[in-house]
Design an enzyme around this catalytic site. Structure first.
Site, PDB file in Angstrom:
ATOM      1  N   GLU A 599       0.746  -1.147   0.107  1.00  0.00           N
ATOM      2  CA  GLU A 599      -0.023  -0.037  -0.173  1.00  0.00           C
ATOM      3  C   GLU A 599       0.881   1.306   0.097  1.00  0.00           C
ATOM      4  OE1 GLU A 599      -3.999  -1.081   2.366  1.00  0.00           O
ATOM      5  OE2 GLU A 599      -2.224  -1.515   3.263  1.00  0.00           O
ATOM      6  N   GLU A 619      -3.693  -9.401   3.279  1.00  0.00           N
ATOM      7  CA  GLU A 619      -4.340  -9.068   4.512  1.00  0.00           C
ATOM      8  C   GLU A 619      -5.563 -10.100   4.734  1.00  0.00           C
ATOM      9  OE1 GLU A 619      -2.621  -5.125   4.066  1.00  0.00           O
ATOM     10  OE2 GLU A 619      -3.594  -6.502   2.783  1.00  0.00           O
TER      11      GLU A 619
END
Length: 805
Positions: A599, A619
């Site tokens: 990210e 995730e």
């Protein structure tokens, strides 16, 4: 090979002759690097004349580890055969012969190839040990000056080492050009070797394996004990010695041993070159290692069995390393570690000392024969055999003079394999005075009796922060601007751009702890205040393994999801700070860029990625959603792709490109694959040599700044809304009913779909970043409270692997 007005050589196309495992994989790595390849082999006896090559190319798509950075690259390898297509050699600037290790076969092939080879092209043999000079005798004199050895190590994509072996006739300028191509374009670590049997890597490495055979028998150790002792505990490949032999192929190992046996009859260590009877017996049975399903080890279901040579059958592999010896190998001080191994009376410790001593002895005795400098030997073992240190480096770090005396004592007392003394330079003169072969001036060249500096080829000026051997001068010379326990902010010295700030992380696996996040924001402040651009990059892999979960657990334990909310918000604020910084921010990616690390990279103005970059928003494997802007970025990127492509096409078609890889925690298999997924943009450069990464990233940042870069405007964008959610959930239901995902996987993936589509909105409704980030936080914290997510996280923290529930 074309020459430009500046005098540079350009290898525009490569011919690889021989579509066996090595030839096909060399071809694969050339197309990985964007170099077109024509792959030759014999014409098939029936059907398509190029059938042999087509089969080899098909195998490249299936092989593991994958030779290709992306399966579609296989289409860039052009098939050819020696009967119909030799005229195509005229298109090629580099011809690499990679057929079986038979001098007569290679000579026959060279006579066929020679008439059609392009004038000025380089011709090279990928041989593991045959004489390059003798091979060249089959070529006309006009080609001999353009012929050399170029020995790739297996597998070519992953093993850095390429040995470059000239003959007396090879043009020096041609070698420099080929070394530059191999280093920068193919990303290799090049070592120049002398034209002696098995060159450097296999000469030292296979001697080391033979020493292990001999010493294991002497000290009565089993194969798995040896592999435990000669694997990661010794700073070598995890597979140790015998598992590595199985992977390489026992027939391949036997071939290299026979080369040493036949071609080195006067070597003082010759008695150890005898083919180990157990190896001969396995080869006779057809047990050649991993490729045949059995060698020193055999897998039965999930169980690993090892050969018991006395019984001639496979038994459970369960022998352990003694705690005393394990403690010695875990000793961090190399002087104490080697001294302890030398002094210990335990058979396992005596075995390890004997194996190290033999390699030190052999390397020193033959250094002048096989290489110009000690550096070439050490780099060959590091790049070609996965050793953390080469033999000379290990010896030097453990105390040159003391270890030399240990070896000399063992030679005198008859414990060593050979009675040949260590060379005089070990004990006298510059090496003794410097207490080692590697110094700030260079590495020891026994022929010149002097320390020789590293290569001055211009390509090596691109290797910023490249690792140095113990004793060598640092390559960095950085100027530190700010440093604390979490990050270091620094710049490169001139002639590199000094207006580009670099921020590097100090955390384990370069995870994003709260302190690291503060450090990144401080780096942005510094860059905006005094520099033109910022690079986020590490000198060693990985780029970042993501958020520091362990630092969040105490918060969660004391206050539940609400206590984690400020950390979650801080991560989002950090990535926005990077996206909207008033100077361009470039991420220099290598190794893992996972979760929060991915990210962070996505929100930079540009990414420069090493070819071996493994990106992913992972995730969901922990029962969470990406919470640091990953879903927001993906939703916005889908809208951008729709606007750039066919605006009439449904937004969901673009959104799916990101939604399913995120829901499945997909990690790219290379930088090219990351580009296919969409995590890297077409404008993000891919670098083949890891050591060139910072050089390219700093210049990319500098050029962006010079070109008048401006931060993007925070504009609203359309989302897929409730219709998109319904469609994605329908596909997820099919996966759940089909048993491909669990109930909790379905819940997590549905939550990802909900956030990426913007929530309960009309299709096409426009939202801003703040709206999307709020949905991300809600989803992340909601899942964090779920018992099954907590099971996954705790399992991951304990074992390094998420629980599948």
């Amino acid at each position: 090979m074309q020459t430009s007005h500046s005098g540079q050589f350009h290898i525009r196309k490569v011919a690889v002759c021989g579509a066996g495992v090595m030839g096909a994989q060399i071809a694969a790595h050339c197309v990985n690097a964007g170099v077109p390849v024509v792959l030759f082999d014999l014409p098939a006896k029936q059907g398509d004349p190029n059938g042999i090559v087509h089969k080899a190319i098909a195998m490249l798509r299936k092989a593991s580890p994958a030779p290709l950075g992306a399966p579609a690259l296989a289409e860039l390898i052009e098939p050819a055969n020696y009967q119909d297509d030799l005229h195509r050699l005229a298109e090629c600037d580099l011809v690499i012969e990679a057929i079986a290790e038979r001098m007569d076969w290679k000579h026959d092939l060279y006579k066929k190839l020679a008439p059609t080879i392009k004038p000025g092209a380089i011709v090279a043999s990928n041989t593991s040990g045959l004489s390059i000079t003798q091979l060249g005798q089959a070529l006309p004199e006009s080609l001999r000056s353009r012929f050399c050895g170029v020995h790739f190590f297996n597998p070519p994509r992953y093993m850095p080492l390429v040995e470059l072996i000239p003959t007396a006739d090879t043009q020096p300028a041609l070698l420099d050009q080929l070394e530059t191509f191999l280093t920068s374009r193919l990303g290799k670590g090049v070592v120049r070797a002398k034209d002696t049997p098995n060159f450097i890597g296999n000469r030292i490495g296979v001697f080391g394996i033979l020493s292990v055979f001999a010493q294991a028998q002497k000290f009565g150790l089993s194969y798995e004990q040896v592999d435990e002792l000669t694997g990661t505990r010794l700073g070598r490949a995890k597979s140790g010695t015998f598992r590595t032999a199985d992977v390489v192929g026992l027939d391949t190992l036997a071939h290299v041993i026979r080369t040493m046996q036949d071609q080195l009859p006067n070597d003082p260590f010759h008695k150890v070159f005898a083919m180990p009877p157990v190896l001969e017996a396995l080869i006779e049975k057809g047990a050649l290692g991993q490729k045949t399903g059995a060698g020193f080890y055999r897998k039965e279901g999930k169980a690993i069995l090892r050969l018991d040579p006395e019984k001639g059958e496979y038994v459970p592999a369960d022998a352990k390393v003694d705690e005393e010896v394990a403690a010695l190998l875990a000793e961090r001080d190399p002087v104490n570690r080697l001294r302890g191994l030398h002094e210990s009376q335990h058979p396992q410790a005596q075995f390890v000392w004997a194996v190290l001593r033999d390699t030190f002895h052999y390397s020193a005795f033959h250094l002048a024969d096989i290489a110009d400098t000690a550096r070439q030997v050490d780099q060959a073992m590091i790049w070609g055999f996965g050793h953390s240190q080469g033999p000379f480096e290990l010896w030097q770090s453990a105390g040159w003079r003391e270890v030399a005396q240990f070896i000399a004592d063992d030679i005198e007392s008859g414990k060593a394999i050979a009675s040949a003394p260590l060379p005089d330079w070990v004990f006298n003169g510059p090496v003794d005075q410097a207490q080692g072969v590697h110094t700030a001036k260079g590495s020891w060249n026994p022929a010149a009796q002097a320390f020789e500096p590293r290569s001055a080829l211009p390509v090596y000026q691109r290797q910023v922060g490249a690792p140095r051997l113990v004793g060598e001068a640092s390559s960095l010379g950085e100027d530190v601007v700010f440093e604390d326990d979490a990050v270091k902010c620094w710049t490169l010295p001139a002639p590199h751009p000094t207006d580009v700030l670099i921020v590097s992380f100090k955390s384990k696996m370069h995870t994003l702890s709260p302190e690291v996040m503060k450090g990144v924001e401080h780096a942005v402040d510094l860059a905006e205040g005094s520099f033109s651009a910022l690079v986020v990059g590490q000198l060693a892999d990985p780029f970042s393994a993501g958020a520091d979960l362990k630092s969040m657990l105490p918060l969660f334990a004391s206050g539940g999801p609400k206590a984690v909310e400020p950390v979650e918000r801080a991560m989002q604020e950090m990535v926005l700070r990077l996206r909207y910084a008033q100077v361009p921010v470039v991420a220099a990616l290598a190794g893992m860029a996972l979760g929060g690390g991915c990210e962070l990279a996505l929100h930079c103005a540009r990414r420069v990625a090493h070819f071996e970059t493994y990106m992913g928003l992972v995730e969901s494997g922990l029962g969470l959603v990406p919470g640091a802007g990953g879903l927001t970025w993906s939703a916005r990127r889908a809208a951008e792709l729709q606007a750039e492509g066919a605006p009439d096409a449904p937004l969901l078609a673009y959104l799916k490109r990101f939604a399913f890889p995120i829901a499945q925690a997909t990690v790219s298999t290379s930088a090219l694959n990351a580009r296919e997924i969409g995590f890297l943009l077409p404008s993000d450069p891919i670098v083949m040599n890891r050591n060139e990464l910072l050089y390219v990233a700093v210049r990319e940042a500098h050029v962006l700044a010079e070109a008048g870069w401006r931060a993007p405007m925070p504009l609203p964008f359309p989302v897929a809304g409730r219709d998109g959610i319904a469609t994605l959930k329908g596909q997820l239901v099919n996966m759940r009913v089909g048993g491909y995902i669990s109930e909790h996987d379905f819940h997590v993936a549905s939550t990802i779909a909900h956030v990426m589509c913007g929530g309960d909105l009309d299709p096409g409704e426009r939202v801003d970043e703040g709206w999307m980030l709020a949905r991300e936080r809600e989803a992340f914290l909601g899942l964090l409270a779920h018992p099954k997510t907590q099971e996954r996280i705790m399992g991951f923290v304990k074992t390094g692997k998420p629980v599948r529930n």
